[in-house]
Design a protein around this motif. Structure first.
Motif, PDB file in Angstrom:
ATOM      1  N   MET A   1     -14.455   5.633   3.001  1.00 37.26           N
ATOM      2  CA  MET A   1     -15.154   6.102   4.204  1.00 37.26           C
ATOM      3  C   MET A   1     -16.204   5.110   4.700  1.00 37.26           C
ATOM      4  O   MET A   1     -16.852   5.362   5.718  1.00 37.26           O
ATOM      5  N   GLY A   2     -16.381   4.002   3.962  1.00 33.35           N
ATOM      6  CA  GLY A   2     -17.267   2.959   4.471  1.00 33.35           C
ATOM      7  C   GLY A   2     -18.414   2.541   3.587  1.00 33.35           C
ATOM      8  O   GLY A   2     -19.127   1.596   3.901  1.00 33.35           O
ATOM      9  N   ALA A   3     -18.645   3.217   2.467  1.00 32.79           N
ATOM     10  CA  ALA A   3     -19.801   2.895   1.623  1.00 32.79           C
ATOM     11  C   ALA A   3     -19.509   1.719   0.700  1.00 32.79           C
ATOM     12  O   ALA A   3     -18.369   1.498   0.293  1.00 32.79           O
ATOM     13  N   GLU A   4     -20.542   0.968   0.375  1.00 33.48           N
ATOM     14  CA  GLU A   4     -20.437  -0.153  -0.567  1.00 33.48           C
ATOM     15  C   GLU A   4     -21.236   0.091  -1.836  1.00 33.48           C
ATOM     16  O   GLU A   4     -20.972  -0.511  -2.874  1.00 33.48           O
ATOM     17  N   GLU A   5     -22.231   0.939  -1.753  1.00 41.39           N
ATOM     18  CA  GLU A   5     -23.060   1.256  -2.913  1.00 41.39           C
ATOM     19  C   GLU A   5     -23.179   2.764  -3.026  1.00 41.39           C
ATOM     20  O   GLU A   5     -23.069   3.486  -2.021  1.00 41.39           O
ATOM     21  N   PHE A   6     -23.465   3.240  -4.249  1.00 38.05           N
ATOM     22  CA  PHE A   6     -23.389   4.668  -4.523  1.00 38.05           C
ATOM     23  C   PHE A   6     -24.560   5.087  -5.410  1.00 38.05           C
ATOM     24  O   PHE A   6     -24.841   4.443  -6.424  1.00 38.05           O
TER      25      PHE A   6
ATOM     26  N   GLY B   1      -3.061   0.510  -5.751  1.00 39.67           N
ATOM     27  CA  GLY B   1      -2.612  -0.881  -5.705  1.00 39.67           C
ATOM     28  C   GLY B   1      -3.702  -1.848  -5.287  1.00 39.67           C
ATOM     29  O   GLY B   1      -3.408  -2.907  -4.717  1.00 39.67           O
ATOM     30  N   LYS B   2      -4.966  -1.505  -5.573  1.00 41.02           N
ATOM     31  CA  LYS B   2      -6.100  -2.336  -5.191  1.00 41.02           C
ATOM     32  C   LYS B   2      -6.796  -2.887  -6.439  1.00 41.02           C
ATOM     33  O   LYS B   2      -6.791  -2.260  -7.498  1.00 41.02           O
ATOM     34  N   ARG B   3      -7.404  -4.063  -6.259  1.00 38.19           N
ATOM     35  CA  ARG B   3      -8.074  -4.704  -7.392  1.00 38.19           C
ATOM     36  C   ARG B   3      -9.577  -4.429  -7.436  1.00 38.19           C
ATOM     37  O   ARG B   3     -10.194  -4.486  -8.501  1.00 38.19           O
ATOM     38  N   SER B   4     -10.193  -4.172  -6.294  1.00 34.32           N
ATOM     39  CA  SER B   4     -11.650  -3.970  -6.278  1.00 34.32           C
ATOM     40  C   SER B   4     -12.018  -2.985  -5.186  1.00 34.32           C
ATOM     41  O   SER B   4     -11.231  -2.719  -4.261  1.00 34.32           O
ATOM     42  N   LEU B   5     -13.249  -2.468  -5.262  1.00 41.23           N
ATOM     43  CA  LEU B   5     -13.725  -1.530  -4.254  1.00 41.23           C
ATOM     44  C   LEU B   5     -13.817  -2.186  -2.883  1.00 41.23           C
ATOM     45  O   LEU B   5     -13.593  -1.543  -1.855  1.00 41.23           O
ATOM     46  N   ASP B   6     -14.163  -3.487  -2.847  1.00 44.72           N
ATOM     47  CA  ASP B   6     -14.288  -4.171  -1.563  1.00 44.72           C
ATOM     48  C   ASP B   6     -12.995  -4.112  -0.759  1.00 44.72           C
ATOM     49  O   ASP B   6     -13.008  -4.137   0.473  1.00 44.72           O
ATOM     50  N   GLU B   7     -11.852  -4.015  -1.458  1.00 46.13           N
ATOM     51  CA  GLU B   7     -10.552  -3.987  -0.777  1.00 46.13           C
ATOM     52  C   GLU B   7     -10.298  -2.665  -0.067  1.00 46.13           C
ATOM     53  O   GLU B   7      -9.435  -2.596   0.823  1.00 46.13           O
ATOM     54  N   VAL B   8     -11.034  -1.606  -0.436  1.00 47.83           N
ATOM     55  CA  VAL B   8     -10.766  -0.300   0.178  1.00 47.83           C
ATOM     56  C   VAL B   8     -11.889   0.145   1.107  1.00 47.83           C
ATOM     57  O   VAL B   8     -11.773   1.202   1.739  1.00 47.83           O
ATOM     58  N   VAL B   9     -12.960  -0.634   1.213  1.00 46.98           N
ATOM     59  CA  VAL B   9     -14.089  -0.215   2.043  1.00 46.98           C
ATOM     60  C   VAL B   9     -13.648  -0.054   3.496  1.00 46.98           C
ATOM     61  O   VAL B   9     -13.136  -0.990   4.116  1.00 46.98           O
ATOM     62  N   GLY B  10     -13.803   1.159   4.019  1.00 47.84           N
ATOM     63  CA  GLY B  10     -13.488   1.436   5.415  1.00 47.84           C
ATOM     64  C   GLY B  10     -12.019   1.545   5.744  1.00 47.84           C
ATOM     65  O   GLY B  10     -11.657   1.623   6.925  1.00 47.84           O
TER      66      GLY B  10
END
Length: 556
Positions: A133-138, A202-211
């Motif tokens: 949904m767009g977040a990078e930190e939690f 099928g993703k390696r990191s959170l950055d790949e799914v941001v947004g």
């Protein structure tokens, strides 16, 4: 706790505390600018409650050059929060986060900030959902406390935590049941779940799914876990632009936002403080291993686009010399400025530093000053200054949150002078409404008229008003009481010393007139104190030698 927050022990505090210098998005931008001035490499985070319209506010925050926008959902809440706030304030973080993310995207602001989300985040699934949904930190609050042994007794603010998590009482702290490893292990489980969910995508990191909203779909009515969400239309969460080639803000080149006029690209023009810091005298003063006995004197011009003058200098001095500033190192710095200073003149001033302004300043003079002296003398034009009608030399909200030092204003200031003053001496020749609001320490001396509502919320320190012929109804009777200052008292001796020092530092015509007929002056003097407190100057005696501001501050 009271010592850390510069407040009076035993007095209930509002938590979280209000920001008395923020009433608009422009005020917020100024605060961010000030913080960047005193510590250029620091990240500034602004927390917003998830609610309708949060996207518009977030765009303003991004334009104000914040580094992090934190979207806080309605779930969660500290143990000190009122139950009504925990249950009924705000909206789900999913709604707020989606609105903020999409608003920033639509306005080309998304990569200017880092998006953080909290408010009931508990699992790795929540983390991945937030990232999509767009977040990078939690942020993890309540659940991390529970992992650390919290039982949600909701008495954090009463010092009576039954399991010793939030208390200063040793008998209760001995009951602390948990081990730090429990918290560490909890976050290991969260991280493992994040990896599992990402691997299924099928993703390696959170950055790949941001947004990446394409990874989401709305549940059918049959899949709804509870009946109350059966009629909820979640399509609004799935619409919007997709964030292409995401570049985290944390990886962007450092950009100094403190320049009033950024140049093309990442290059910016230096501030007045940068120019001063580059001077040989300043370089020698800050670079010397043993600066004892060193005294730097600098003279420059200033204009109203020069904001937070002295802020970066204070930050550099604190970094080099610690909280004691140049004063503790036996050195001194005197900067004389001519012109009209912008907002936050003298903010974060440090001991051993004197800023003298031959002119006038705007709002927030002396914000969070920690020591030293600020002298505002007004313009040299004699027609603008007289003993009967001093000129206006400063704006609103001066000495907000000041913890030390002294400010000497040859002229009148605006409203809320000394709001949340916690240790500074402020001398002014007239002030607007709400003088000494929420003051917890220090002394304000007004040589002239004051506005209404003096001392609202005041719990410590003192106010002395001299020469106001009509004070009826001006003092907040709920919090303070005013008494005449008797001749021969400690308060009278203190006041005479302060007025004499004010004349010495600023050449004030009003101070000179008061000293010439001291008996008549003293007859108009009132000491304003919080109810039930005694004068801090009862034992004060005039010294054989002139006292500097630091000695007076310690006497106070």
């Amino acid at each position: 706790i009271a010592g850390l927050r510069s407040s009076k022990p035993g007095v209930t505090l509002i938590s979280p505390p209000p920001h008395h210098d923020i009433y608009s998005i422009e005020d917020l931008a100024q605060l961010i600018y000030d913080l960047k001035m005193v510590h250029p490499s620091a990240d500034v985070s602004v927390k917003l409650v998830s609610e309708v319209g949060i996207g518009t506010v977030a765009c303003g925050v991004a334009k104000a050059n914040a580094d992090v926008i934190q979207v806080s959902g309605h779930d969660g809440g500290t143990g000190a929060s009122p139950l009504s706030s925990i249950k009924h304030a705000g909206s789900p973080w999913e709604l707020g986060l989606t609105e903020v993310h999409q608003s920033l995207l639509e306005n080309g602001l998304r990569e200017k900030v880092t998006l953080r989300v909290d408010g009931g985040i508990k699992t790795g699934w929540d983390v991945v959902l937030g990232a999509v949904m767009g977040a990078e930190e939690f942020g993890f609050g309540t659940i991390a406390m529970i992992a650390g042994g919290c039982v949600m007794a909701r008495v954090c603010h009463l010092n009576t935590c039954p399991v010793g998590v939030t208390t200063q009482k040793m008998k209760l702290r001995e009951k602390f049941p948990a081990d730090p490893e429990h918290v560490v292990q909890y976050f290991r489980f969260v991280a493992d779940e994040v990896r599992q969910v990402l691997s299924k995508l099928g993703k390696r990191s959170l950055d790949e799914v941001v947004g990446d909203l394409s990874l989401l779909s709305a549940r059918s009515d049959e899949e709804q876990p509870v009946a109350k969400t059966a009629n909820l239309n979640a399509e609004v969460l799935l619409k919007g632009q997709k964030l292409e080639s995401f570049k985290p803000h944390r990886d962007s080149p450092a950009h100094d936002v403190t320049s009033a006029h950024p140049a093309e690209g990442d290059e910016v023009l230096s501030t007045l403080d940068d120019d001063i810091l580059a001077m040989p005298d300043m370089q020698a003063l800050l670079g010397a291993e043993e600066p004892k006995g060193m005294a730097a004197k600098i003279a420059v011009s200033v204009c109203n686009t020069d904001r937070c003058v002295g802020g970066r200098i204070g930050g550099e001095i604190a970094a080099a010399r610690g909280g004691g500033g140049l004063d503790a190192a036996g050195a001194s710095l005197d900067i004389t400025l001519t012109g009209t200073a912008g907002q936050s003149f003298g903010a974060f001033n440090m001991p051993g530093t004197t800023l003298t302004l031959e002119g006038e300043a705007n709002d927030y003079v002396g914000k969070s000053m920690h020591g030293g002296n600020l002298e505002i003398r007004g313009h040299s034009d004699a027609s603008r200054d007289s003993a009967e009608a001093p000129a206006a030399v400063a704006g609103n909200t001066c000495l907000y949150g000041a913890t030390g030092g002294a400010a000497w204003l040859r002229g009148v200031a605006g409203e809320r002078f000394g709001v949340r003053n916690s240790g500074a001496l402020g001398v002014v020749e007239g002030a607007g409404d709400h003088l000494a609001e929420y003051q917890t320490g220090g002394t304000l001396v007004v040589l002239g008229e004051v506005g209404k509502n003096v001392g609202s919320g005041m719990t410590g320190g003192a106010v002395i008003v001299v020469g106001d012929a009509d004070t009826e109804g001006k003092f907040n009777a709920e919090y303070v009481e005013a008494t005449p200052i008797a001749a021969g008292s400690g308060a009278a001796a203190y006041l005479q010393d302060v007025v004499a020092e004010h004349y010495k530092r600023t050449g004030s015509k009003r101070a000179a007139a008061m000293l010439e007929d001291w008996d008549a002056t003293l007859a108009t003097a009132l000491e304003v104190l919080p109810k039930g407190t005694e004068s801090p100057y009862a034992a004060y005696a005039p010294a054989d030698v002139e006292l500097d501001a630091g000695v007076r501050q310690r006497a106070a």
